[in-house]
Design an enzyme around this catalytic site. Structure first.
Site, PDB file in Angstrom:
ATOM      1  N   HIS A   1      45.551  33.831  10.851  1.00  0.00           N
ATOM      2  CA  HIS A   1      46.169  34.586  11.948  1.00  0.00           C
ATOM      3  C   HIS A   1      47.529  35.131  11.518  1.00  0.00           C
ATOM      4  CE1 HIS A   1      43.083  33.479  14.723  1.00  0.00           C
ATOM      5  NE2 HIS A   1      43.412  32.193  14.794  1.00  0.00           N
TER       6      HIS A   1
ATOM      7  N   HIS B   1      43.447  27.977   8.840  1.00  0.00           N
ATOM      8  CA  HIS B   1      43.059  28.759  10.020  1.00  0.00           C
ATOM      9  C   HIS B   1      44.262  29.519  10.587  1.00  0.00           C
ATOM     10  CE1 HIS B   1      40.685  29.608  13.682  1.00  0.00           C
ATOM     11  NE2 HIS B   1      41.871  29.539  14.290  1.00  0.00           N
ATOM     12  N   GLU B   2      45.349  28.804  10.811  1.00  0.00           N
ATOM     13  CA  GLU B   2      46.549  29.450  11.365  1.00  0.00           C
ATOM     14  C   GLU B   2      47.154  30.433  10.381  1.00  0.00           C
ATOM     15  OE1 GLU B   2      47.252  29.211  14.446  1.00  0.00           O
ATOM     16  OE2 GLU B   2      45.727  27.675  14.778  1.00  0.00           O
TER      17      GLU B   2
END
Length: 353
Positions: A21, A17-18
């Site tokens: 980003h 997820h990170e």
């Protein structure tokens, strides 16, 4: 070992997820000050160029800290200085990565096999009164119950459990034709030995079918849609009062549930596959939950970008991003408090159990 694997799998989902980003920010030219896995004090740090890479000691969450996320930066490469569409891509990228991982996990689990379970009626019990020429028949594939799509076989029991009534609207597929039955009397009240009542529906369902690659791809997508729909059903239960905070689970509870799934399996291979299936569910859930329009979540930030961009176009005036930052900050405190409450509840449940 099951707990360690569960922690590893959950950590991978956070990392992915990170990473979404991070990659989107780098490709968009936004400065990333720190990319961290987990929270709390750092146990490993390494500066590479403008970005500090770290691993922290509390195995919950992680973050991709971008310059000027909440405004107040004069850096031309800050997040708030990027074009609105670049900010949207950066914000959505984390959930998109989780969603892709979830799809890949389910594809890994279901594409190699040659069989799937079809939600089809196999037989009726003697007490069934809704079968026959004017009712349901053996071989009917159930498509909908009470307006909810039946994606996979287990959905039938789920929808009946959510709608504990004796009459249901049912849509089936029979000989290639869709047939709808409205207000069909299906549930019959029976008594347990202890005197408590339960609903009995009077039919057996689930047929194992040999299928080709296109059908397996379609089944994988149905599993994904089923997991997305379950998020909505869970939220409906939460807001309607059918579920409460005691029914929520955080990272500790999720890891424990994954471990329980493994321990209940009859072999090491089955345990691994069941945990992967659970991981796929969590990946899709993370994607959907993060895009909810709640401040401090990615979805809330997306709404913030759209609203501020709209008013800036209309008013021809730059809106100070610090005000949006205040809103996200306040909700972040609330979310962290809720997470702490859920975490202590999960830990207490583990020790009590």
């Amino acid at each position: 070992m099951s707990i360690l694997f569960a922690i590893l799998l959950f950590s991978i989902l956070i990392f992915v997820h990170e990473l979404g980003h991070f990659v989107a920010a780098k490709l968009s030219g936004v400065q990333v000050n720190e990319f961290a896995i987990f929270m709390g004090p750092a146990i490993f740090k390494k500066q590479v160029g403008e970005t500090l890479y770290s691993i922290r000691c509390i195995p919950i969450g992680g973050f991709c800290a971008m310059e000027g996320e909440d405004g107040g930066s004069e850096n031309p490469r800050s997040f708030d200085k990027a074009a609105w569409w670049k900010r949207l891509i950066i914000l959505v990228a984390g959930a998109a990565m989780n969603f892709i991982v979830g799809v890949l996990i389910f594809a890994f689990l279901y594409l190699p096999g040659s069989q799937i379970v079809v939600p089809e009626i196999n037989e009726f019990t003697d007490c069934c009164i809704f079968s026959g020429e004017d009712g349901l028949q053996v071989g009917d594939q159930i498509l909908e119950i009470d307006g909810e799509a039946i994606y996979i076989n287990s959905d039938i029991s789920l929808i009946f459990e959510l709608n504990k009534t004796t009459h249901h609207d049912v849509v089936v597929l029979r000989n290639g034709e869709k047939l709808a039955f409205h207000n069909l009397e299906m549930g019959h009240t029976h008594q347990n030995e202890d005197g408590s009542a339960y609903l009995h529906y009077g039919f057996v369902f689930g047929r194992v079918a040999e299928v080709g690659f296109p059908e397996k791809v379609q089944f994988v997508w149905k599993v994904v849609l089923d997991n997305i729909r379950n998020v909505r059903l869970s939220l409906q239960m939460l807001f309607s009062g059918k579920a409460g905070v005691q029914d929520l689970s955080g990272p500790v509870g999720i890891v424990q549930m994954m471990s329980d799934v493994a321990q209940e399996s009859d072999s090491a291979l089955t345990a691994l596959l069941n945990m992967l299936s659970f991981g796929g569910m969590i990946a899709v859930n993370l994607a959907v939950m993060n895009l909810l329009p709640i401040p401090a979540l990615d979805g809330g930030r997306v709404v913030g970008v759209l609203i501020t961009t709209f008013f800036e176009k209309v008013l021809h005036k730059k809106i100070d991003p610090k005000y949006e930052g205040y809103i996200h900050g306040a909700f972040m405190i609330l979310l962290l408090g809720l997470m702490a409450l859920i975490m202590f509840k999960d830990i207490f449940a583990i020790f009590r159990g």
